[in-house]
Design a protein around this motif. Sequence first.
Motif, PDB file in Angstrom:
ATOM      1  N   ALA A  86      -0.296  11.429  -6.031  1.00 57.16           N
ATOM      2  CA  ALA A  86       0.653  10.519  -5.371  1.00 57.16           C
ATOM      3  C   ALA A  86       1.889  10.304  -6.227  1.00 57.16           C
ATOM      4  O   ALA A  86       3.006  10.195  -5.712  1.00 57.16           O
ATOM      5  CB  ALA A  86      -0.027   9.188  -5.077  1.00 57.16           C
ATOM      6  N   ALA A  87       1.687  10.262  -7.541  1.00 53.93           N
ATOM      7  CA  ALA A  87       2.799  10.000  -8.466  1.00 53.93           C
ATOM      8  C   ALA A  87       3.805  11.145  -8.503  1.00 53.93           C
ATOM      9  O   ALA A  87       4.945  10.963  -8.945  1.00 53.93           O
ATOM     10  CB  ALA A  87       2.255   9.747  -9.867  1.00 53.93           C
ATOM     11  N   LEU A  88       3.414  12.330  -8.034  1.00 59.95           N
ATOM     12  CA  LEU A  88       4.316  13.480  -8.060  1.00 59.95           C
ATOM     13  C   LEU A  88       5.452  13.345  -7.049  1.00 59.95           C
ATOM     14  O   LEU A  88       6.495  13.982  -7.192  1.00 59.95           O
ATOM     15  CB  LEU A  88       3.528  14.770  -7.777  1.00 59.95           C
ATOM     16  CG  LEU A  88       2.484  15.161  -8.826  1.00 59.95           C
ATOM     17  CD1 LEU A  88       1.718  16.398  -8.363  1.00 59.95           C
ATOM     18  CD2 LEU A  88       3.138  15.416 -10.178  1.00 59.95           C
ATOM     19  N   SER A  89       5.240  12.516  -6.023  1.00 65.07           N
ATOM     20  CA  SER A  89       6.283  12.342  -5.002  1.00 65.07           C
ATOM     21  C   SER A  89       6.335  10.888  -4.548  1.00 65.07           C
ATOM     22  O   SER A  89       5.868  10.552  -3.450  1.00 65.07           O
ATOM     23  CB  SER A  89       6.040  13.259  -3.804  1.00 65.07           C
ATOM     24  OG  SER A  89       4.732  13.062  -3.283  1.00 65.07           O
ATOM     25  N   PRO A  90       6.837   9.997  -5.414  1.00 66.12           N
ATOM     26  CA  PRO A  90       6.918   8.573  -5.042  1.00 66.12           C
ATOM     27  C   PRO A  90       7.701   8.394  -3.747  1.00 66.12           C
ATOM     28  O   PRO A  90       8.672   9.111  -3.493  1.00 66.12           O
ATOM     29  CB  PRO A  90       7.667   7.942  -6.226  1.00 66.12           C
ATOM     30  CG  PRO A  90       7.530   8.921  -7.339  1.00 66.12           C
ATOM     31  CD  PRO A  90       7.437  10.265  -6.715  1.00 66.12           C
ATOM     32  N   ARG A  91       7.260   7.438  -2.935  1.00 62.13           N
ATOM     33  CA  ARG A  91       7.928   7.204  -1.658  1.00 62.13           C
ATOM     34  C   ARG A  91       8.956   6.088  -1.780  1.00 62.13           C
ATOM     35  O   ARG A  91       8.614   4.949  -2.089  1.00 62.13           O
ATOM     36  CB  ARG A  91       6.915   6.846  -0.581  1.00 62.13           C
ATOM     37  CG  ARG A  91       7.555   6.771   0.810  1.00 62.13           C
ATOM     38  CD  ARG A  91       6.523   6.467   1.885  1.00 62.13           C
ATOM     39  NE  ARG A  91       6.131   5.064   1.853  1.00 62.13           N
ATOM     40  CZ  ARG A  91       4.985   4.608   2.355  1.00 62.13           C
ATOM     41  NH1 ARG A  91       4.110   5.449   2.858  1.00 62.13           N
ATOM     42  NH2 ARG A  91       4.706   3.329   2.323  1.00 62.13           N
ATOM     43  N   ALA A  92      10.204   6.440  -1.554  1.00 59.26           N
ATOM     44  CA  ALA A  92      11.260   5.439  -1.554  1.00 59.26           C
ATOM     45  C   ALA A  92      11.333   4.749  -0.205  1.00 59.26           C
ATOM     46  O   ALA A  92      11.013   5.349   0.827  1.00 59.26           O
ATOM     47  CB  ALA A  92      12.600   6.090  -1.885  1.00 59.26           C
ATOM     48  N   GLU A  93      11.718   3.493  -0.204  1.00 63.32           N
ATOM     49  CA  GLU A  93      11.922   2.753   1.019  1.00 63.32           C
ATOM     50  C   GLU A  93      13.220   3.203   1.684  1.00 63.32           C
ATOM     51  O   GLU A  93      14.231   3.398   1.008  1.00 63.32           O
ATOM     52  CB  GLU A  93      12.014   1.251   0.737  1.00 63.32           C
ATOM     53  CG  GLU A  93      10.681   0.567   0.605  1.00 63.32           C
ATOM     54  CD  GLU A  93       9.979   0.450   1.948  1.00 63.32           C
ATOM     55  OE1 GLU A  93      10.559  -0.116   2.890  1.00 63.32           O
ATOM     56  OE2 GLU A  93       8.842   0.935   2.052  1.00 63.32           O
ATOM     57  N   VAL A  94      13.191   3.362   2.961  1.00 67.14           N
ATOM     58  CA  VAL A  94      14.396   3.694   3.722  1.00 67.14           C
ATOM     59  C   VAL A  94      14.604   2.589   4.751  1.00 67.14           C
ATOM     60  O   VAL A  94      14.039   2.635   5.852  1.00 67.14           O
ATOM     61  CB  VAL A  94      14.270   5.063   4.417  1.00 67.14           C
ATOM     62  CG1 VAL A  94      15.571   5.402   5.136  1.00 67.14           C
ATOM     63  CG2 VAL A  94      13.907   6.153   3.415  1.00 67.14           C
ATOM     64  N   PRO A  95      15.377   1.562   4.401  1.00 69.53           N
ATOM     65  CA  PRO A  95      15.582   0.461   5.341  1.00 69.53           C
ATOM     66  C   PRO A  95      16.172   0.971   6.654  1.00 69.53           C
ATOM     67  O   PRO A  95      17.012   1.876   6.661  1.00 69.53           O
ATOM     68  CB  PRO A  95      16.580  -0.449   4.606  1.00 69.53           C
ATOM     69  CG  PRO A  95      16.449  -0.085   3.164  1.00 69.53           C
ATOM     70  CD  PRO A  95      16.103   1.365   3.134  1.00 69.53           C
ATOM     71  N   THR A  96      15.711   0.419   7.747  1.00 67.06           N
ATOM     72  CA  THR A  96      16.265   0.811   9.032  1.00 67.06           C
ATOM     73  C   THR A  96      17.744   0.450   9.098  1.00 67.06           C
ATOM     74  O   THR A  96      18.201  -0.513   8.463  1.00 67.06           O
ATOM     75  CB  THR A  96      15.525   0.098  10.183  1.00 67.06           C
ATOM     76  OG1 THR A  96      15.597  -1.319   9.972  1.00 67.06           O
ATOM     77  CG2 THR A  96      14.076   0.543  10.252  1.00 67.06           C
ATOM     78  N   THR A  97      18.485   1.234   9.834  1.00 68.44           N
ATOM     79  CA  THR A  97      19.913   0.968   9.994  1.00 68.44           C
ATOM     80  C   THR A  97      20.108  -0.364  10.709  1.00 68.44           C
ATOM     81  O   THR A  97      19.456  -0.640  11.717  1.00 68.44           O
ATOM     82  CB  THR A  97      20.582   2.093  10.804  1.00 68.44           C
ATOM     83  OG1 THR A  97      20.375   3.329  10.129  1.00 68.44           O
ATOM     84  CG2 THR A  97      22.077   1.837  10.959  1.00 68.44           C
ATOM     85  N   LEU A  98      20.978  -1.170  10.155  1.00 66.73           N
ATOM     86  CA  LEU A  98      21.210  -2.491  10.731  1.00 66.73           C
ATOM     87  C   LEU A  98      22.160  -2.373  11.924  1.00 66.73           C
ATOM     88  O   LEU A  98      23.264  -1.840  11.808  1.00 66.73           O
ATOM     89  CB  LEU A  98      21.815  -3.422   9.673  1.00 66.73           C
ATOM     90  CG  LEU A  98      21.903  -4.903  10.040  1.00 66.73           C
ATOM     91  CD1 LEU A  98      20.506  -5.502  10.120  1.00 66.73           C
ATOM     92  CD2 LEU A  98      22.732  -5.645   9.001  1.00 66.73           C
ATOM     93  N   ASN A  99      21.706  -2.835  13.066  1.00 66.45           N
ATOM     94  CA  ASN A  99      22.573  -2.913  14.233  1.00 66.45           C
ATOM     95  C   ASN A  99      23.440  -4.159  14.053  1.00 66.45           C
ATOM     96  O   ASN A  99      23.039  -5.274  14.403  1.00 66.45           O
ATOM     97  CB  ASN A  99      21.722  -3.009  15.502  1.00 66.45           C
ATOM     98  CG  ASN A  99      22.561  -3.044  16.770  1.00 66.45           C
ATOM     99  OD1 ASN A  99      23.694  -3.527  16.779  1.00 66.45           O
ATOM    100  ND2 ASN A  99      21.989  -2.549  17.864  1.00 66.45           N
ATOM    101  N   GLU A 100      24.607  -3.967  13.462  1.00 62.49           N
ATOM    102  CA  GLU A 100      25.433  -5.098  13.040  1.00 62.49           C
ATOM    103  C   GLU A 100      25.795  -6.019  14.207  1.00 62.49           C
ATOM    104  O   GLU A 100      25.738  -7.242  14.083  1.00 62.49           O
ATOM    105  CB  GLU A 100      26.703  -4.591  12.363  1.00 62.49           C
ATOM    106  CG  GLU A 100      27.575  -5.718  11.835  1.00 62.49           C
ATOM    107  CD  GLU A 100      28.818  -5.205  11.125  1.00 62.49           C
ATOM    108  OE1 GLU A 100      29.818  -5.945  11.108  1.00 62.49           O
ATOM    109  OE2 GLU A 100      28.779  -4.085  10.588  1.00 62.49           O
TER     110      GLU A 100
END
Length: 249
Positions: free
Chosen positions: A136-150
């Motif tokens: 699992a440590a070989l490919s840490p998962r970054a958070e991708v916040p959803t696009t904000l509908n401004e």
Amino acid sequence: MQNFSKDIKEIISSVLKSESEILAAWFGGSTATGFEDALSDTDVVTICRQPELVFSLLEKVFSEKFEITHIWEVEDSPWKNFSQKFYIFNGGPATYYVDAGVFQSTDEYDYREYFNVERHGSPQIIFDREDILKKAALSPRAEVPTTLNEKNWCARFEILYRTFSKEALRGKYIDSFVFYQRLVALWVQLLRREHSPQKHDFGLRYIYRDLPEAEAQCIEKYLRVHDINDMKNFAVEIRQRILEKRMSS
């Protein structure tokens, strides 16, 4: 307290290593983030197909060493195939508890998030029998916040602002406070997306770490309200700051 915490960690490590059905274990929380101090609790996470096996082992050894005064079994966990219990001990520090979690999945894909250092720190691995955590440590998962509908987000803020305003005009402190808190939360959401996107969903937790000092102090000011007039003034200020941010973006 630190000696107590150290002893607990040694006990936990020893008993978990003794059971081959437990595939992996690590310390998270403040141990992982590097913010551990005299007031910290102990967070331990394991991978085991039988959660009750882990809890029974821990409760047996805790009972032999200390008196367990409270056990909270968390209901309705937001995580799939995850069980969690908290333990408080007689004679332990007044603020101390153990937070024990058990995941059932053996797929390394499910643990990549826990190697996202910005979000969770660096886990202190106790053991990893089948290299689940290593993989699992070989490919840490970054958070991708959803696009904000401004447009929709701003409409939501304006509805909540008006709801707050009418309750404030009615002089209802409690109703006003409920909606005022939601206005503050929306402002924090914007700041988090800007300054700590990997913790975009952490709300008010760890504000002092994740936001610039001036912003953290401002949020504290917003939360230290004494009456409806404070809330009215701060709500107007928050609304103005949102408008300025939109104009500058």
